[in-house]
Design a protein around this motif. Structure first.
Motif, short mmCIF file in Angstrom:
data_model
loop_
_atom_site.label_atom_id
_atom_site.label_comp_id
_atom_site.label_asym_id
_atom_site.label_seq_id
_atom_site.Cartn_x
_atom_site.Cartn_y
_atom_site.Cartn_z
N LYS A 76 0.94 -1.33 -0.16
CA LYS A 76 0.05 0.01 0.01
C LYS A 76 0.76 1.27 -0.11
O LYS A 76 0.58 2.23 -0.58
CB LYS A 76 -0.89 -0.26 0.95
CG LYS A 76 -1.86 -1.20 1.22
CD LYS A 76 -2.82 -1.11 2.27
CE LYS A 76 -2.46 -1.91 3.62
NZ LYS A 76 -1.98 -3.52 3.54
N LEU A 77 2.03 1.12 0.80
CA LEU A 77 2.97 2.18 0.83
C LEU A 77 3.59 2.43 -0.36
O LEU A 77 3.74 3.65 -1.01
CB LEU A 77 3.90 2.13 1.80
CG LEU A 77 5.03 3.11 1.91
CD1 LEU A 77 4.05 4.60 2.68
CD2 LEU A 77 6.17 2.93 2.89
N SER B 134 8.88 -6.75 -6.91
CA SER B 134 7.82 -7.57 -5.98
C SER B 134 8.56 -8.86 -6.05
O SER B 134 9.17 -9.29 -7.09
CB SER B 134 6.70 -7.36 -6.73
OG SER B 134 5.75 -8.50 -5.99
N ARG B 135 8.25 -9.94 -5.03
CA ARG B 135 8.39 -11.25 -5.28
C ARG B 135 7.75 -11.87 -6.57
O ARG B 135 8.36 -12.60 -7.18
CB ARG B 135 8.02 -12.06 -4.04
CG ARG B 135 9.08 -11.83 -2.83
CD ARG B 135 8.12 -12.27 -1.65
NE ARG B 135 7.10 -11.69 -1.39
CZ ARG B 135 6.16 -12.06 -0.29
NH1 ARG B 135 6.35 -13.17 0.31
NH2 ARG B 135 5.27 -11.56 0.06
N ASP C 299 13.19 -10.98 -4.21
CA ASP C 299 12.70 -11.71 -2.75
C ASP C 299 13.87 -11.31 -1.82
O ASP C 299 14.91 -11.75 -2.12
CB ASP C 299 12.56 -13.06 -3.07
CG ASP C 299 12.00 -13.77 -1.99
OD1 ASP C 299 12.08 -13.31 -0.75
OD2 ASP C 299 11.47 -14.71 -1.89
N TYR C 300 13.55 -10.66 -0.40
CA TYR C 300 14.38 -10.45 0.42
C TYR C 300 15.28 -11.66 0.98
O TYR C 300 16.18 -11.57 1.58
CB TYR C 300 13.87 -9.63 1.76
CG TYR C 300 13.35 -8.42 1.36
CD1 TYR C 300 13.71 -7.59 0.10
CD2 TYR C 300 12.45 -7.65 2.12
CE1 TYR C 300 13.11 -6.29 -0.27
CE2 TYR C 300 11.90 -6.57 1.80
CZ TYR C 300 12.34 -5.98 0.79
OH TYR C 300 11.38 -4.41 0.49
N SER D 222 10.34 -1.97 4.17
CA SER D 222 10.32 -3.12 4.90
C SER D 222 9.42 -3.95 4.71
O SER D 222 7.95 -3.39 4.41
CB SER D 222 10.13 -2.56 6.56
OG SER D 222 9.11 -1.89 6.63
N MET D 223 9.53 -5.61 4.70
CA MET D 223 8.48 -6.28 4.79
C MET D 223 7.31 -6.46 5.62
O MET D 223 7.65 -6.13 6.81
CB MET D 223 9.14 -7.67 4.11
CG MET D 223 9.92 -8.12 5.27
SD MET D 223 10.80 -9.75 4.46
CE MET D 223 9.55 -10.88 5.20
N TYR E 82 1.19 4.49 11.32
CA TYR E 82 0.05 5.01 10.48
C TYR E 82 -1.31 5.15 11.18
O TYR E 82 -1.66 4.37 12.03
CB TYR E 82 -0.38 3.92 9.28
CG TYR E 82 0.89 3.27 8.71
CD1 TYR E 82 2.06 4.03 8.53
CD2 TYR E 82 0.53 2.01 7.85
CE1 TYR E 82 3.10 3.33 7.49
CE2 TYR E 82 1.60 1.65 7.07
CZ TYR E 82 2.85 2.20 6.97
OH TYR E 82 3.78 1.48 5.85
N ASN F 165 -3.60 2.20 10.87
CA ASN F 165 -3.54 1.17 11.60
C ASN F 165 -4.98 0.80 12.52
O ASN F 165 -5.53 -0.16 13.00
CB ASN F 165 -2.55 1.13 12.64
CG ASN F 165 -1.13 0.95 12.13
OD1 ASN F 165 -1.11 0.60 11.00
ND2 ASN F 165 -0.11 1.44 12.82
#
Ligand SMILES: NC(=O)c1ccc[n+]([C@@H]2O[C@H](COP(=O)([O-])OP(=O)(O)OC[C@H]3O[C@@H](n4cnc5c(N)ncnc54)[C@H](OP(=O)(O)O)[C@@H]3O)[C@@H](O)[C@H]2O)c1
Length: 298
Positions: free
Chosen positions: A14-15, A38-39, A58-59, A79-80, A147, A150
Motif C-alpha cells: 500500500k505504501l 515484488s516477489r 525477494d529479500y 520493510s516487509m 500509520y 492502523n
C-alpha cells in the motif's frame, strides 16, 4: 533532468504504490527512470502498463536482488510485512544493494528501534545497523511513526466494539497518515544529496490514546469507551477473549512503547523533507469517514 534510475522494493505494498505515484506526479520522475520490484512482478502489471520496468526481488534471495538492483542509483527499501526474520532478510537486501553498486538507500524503519519494547523493534534496529555499516555512500533512515491506517488494519475492533482496552496510559504518540509517509519516502529518494541521516517522520500532533478516541468520537459521532489497564491486566483480558498469543504480544508491547513516549515527537523533519505539513488526525478521519463508519456499524 538526469536519467538517474530509482528503484522501489515492495512496490505492490500500500505504501509502495503511493510512493510510485508521488515520484511520477509530485516529483515528475519519468516512468523510464523507475524500477518497481515484488516477489511476483506479475502483480505490478499496472505499473508496467505505465512504462515502469518491473523486476523480481525477494529479500530471502540475495542473488535475485543483486540482479534486480543492477544499474540503480537510488533505492527505497520498504520493510516487509512478515515479522520474525526481517533482520536477516533486510540485511540480505542491504548487502545486495551494496554489491550491485547502489549509491543511495532509504529504508522505512520505526520510531526509536534501539530503545523500543515493541517485539519486532530488533529487526528495524538490525537493518539500520546493516545500512550504517555498509559501503553504500549515502543513506536516509526514515523512522516512520505509526500509520493512522492502523485504526483500520489492526484496531478495527475498537471501532466495532466501542471499547478501547489500552495499557498506553498518558503516553503521547505522533501518528501520521500512510500517504504522508509515502510523500516523505518519495522526497527522500529524489533529494538524496544529504549524506547519511536518520530522521523520524511524525504527524502534526502528539496525542494520547484518550485524545485520539475523543477525535474519533467527534468525527464519527460514536462513543468509544477508553478503558485504561495495566499491561498485566490487558494481557489477562486479551487471554480471556482467546486472542492469539502473537496478537497479545503485539498489543502489550505496542502499548508499552506508546506509554514510554517512544512515538512522541514533532513533524519538523517531515516538513523539512517535504516542504509540507502532514495531515491532522481529525482531517484524516473526515477523509475516511465513510469506511470508518462502515466498520463501526458492522
Ligand atoms: N508504521 C506503521 O504503522 C506500519 C504499519 C504496517 C506496516 N508497516 C511496515 O511498512 C511496510 C509497508 O506498509 P504497507 O502497509 O504498505 O505494507 P503491505 O501493503 O502489507 O505490503 C507488505 C509488502 O511486504 C513485501 N514483502 C513481504 N515479504 C517479502 C519478501 N520476502 N521480499 C520482498 N518483499 C516482501 C510484499 O511484497 P510482494 O508480496 O509484492 O513481494 C508487500 O509489498 C510493511 O511491510 C511494514 O514493514 C508499518
Amino acid at each position: 533532468m538526469s536519467d538517474k534510475k530509482y528503484l522501489v522494493t515492495g512496490a505492490n505494498s500500500k505504501l509502495g504504490k503511493l510512493v510510485i505515484s508521488f515520484l511520477l506526479n509530485e516529483y515528475q520522475i519519468k516512468p523510464s527512470q523507475l524500477i518497481a520490484t515484488s516477489r511476483n512482478p506479475a502483480t505490478l502489471q499496472s505499473l508496467a502498463d505505465q512504462g515502469i520496468e518491473t523486476r523480481a526481488a525477494d529479500y530471502a534471495n540475495k542473488d535475485s536482488m543483486v540482479q534486480a538492483f543492477k544499474g540503480v542509483e537510488n533505492l527505497l527499501l520498504i520493510s516487509m510485512d512478515a515479522v520474525g526474520k526481517r533482520d536477516e532478510l533486510h540485511t540480505n537486501a542491504v548487502q545486495a544493494a551494496e554489491e550491485a553498486g547502489v549509491k543511495f538507500i532509504a529504508y522505512t524503519s520505526m520510531p526509536n528501534p534501539d530503545a523500543s519494547p515493541v517485539f519486532f523493534a530488533f529487526e528495524h534496529e538490525a537493518t539500520e545497523k546493516a545500512i550504517a555499516q555498509s559501503r553504500i555512500p549515502a543513506w536516509k533512515i526514515l523512522r516512520n511513526n505509526w500509520y493512522f491506517e492502523n485504526l483500520i488494519d489492526f484496531y478495527a475492533n475498537v471501532l466495532h466494539t466501542k471499547a478501547w482496552l489500552t495499557a498506553s496510559g498518558e503516553g503521547r504518540h505522533a501518528q501520521i497518515s500512510r500517504t504522508d509517509l509515502a510523500l516523505a519516502a518519495a522526497a527522500a529518494l529524489v533529494n538524496s544529496e544529504s549524506g547519511k541521516e536518520t530522521i523520524t517522520l511524525n504527524g502534526p500532533e502528539s496525542l494520547t490514546t484518550s485524545e485520539m478516541a475523543t477525535l474519533i468520537n467527534q468525527v464519527l459521532d460514536i462513543s468509544i469507551n477508553v478503558v485504561h489497564l495495566s499491561e498485566e491486566a490487558l494481557e489477562e483480558q486479551l487471554e480471556s477473549f482467546q486472542v492469539p498469543a502473537d496478537a497479545i504480544i503485539f498489543a502489550t508491547t505496542m502499548d508499552r512503547h506508546l506509554k514510554e513516549n517512544k512515538s512522541d515527537g514533532t513533524s519538523e523533519a517531515f516538513e523539512v523533507l517535504t516542504g509540507k505539513k502532514p495531515q491532522l488526525f481529525a482531517d484524516w478521519l473526515q477523509e475516511n469517514k465513510q469506511s470508518l463508519k462502515a466498520i463501526s456499524n458492522a
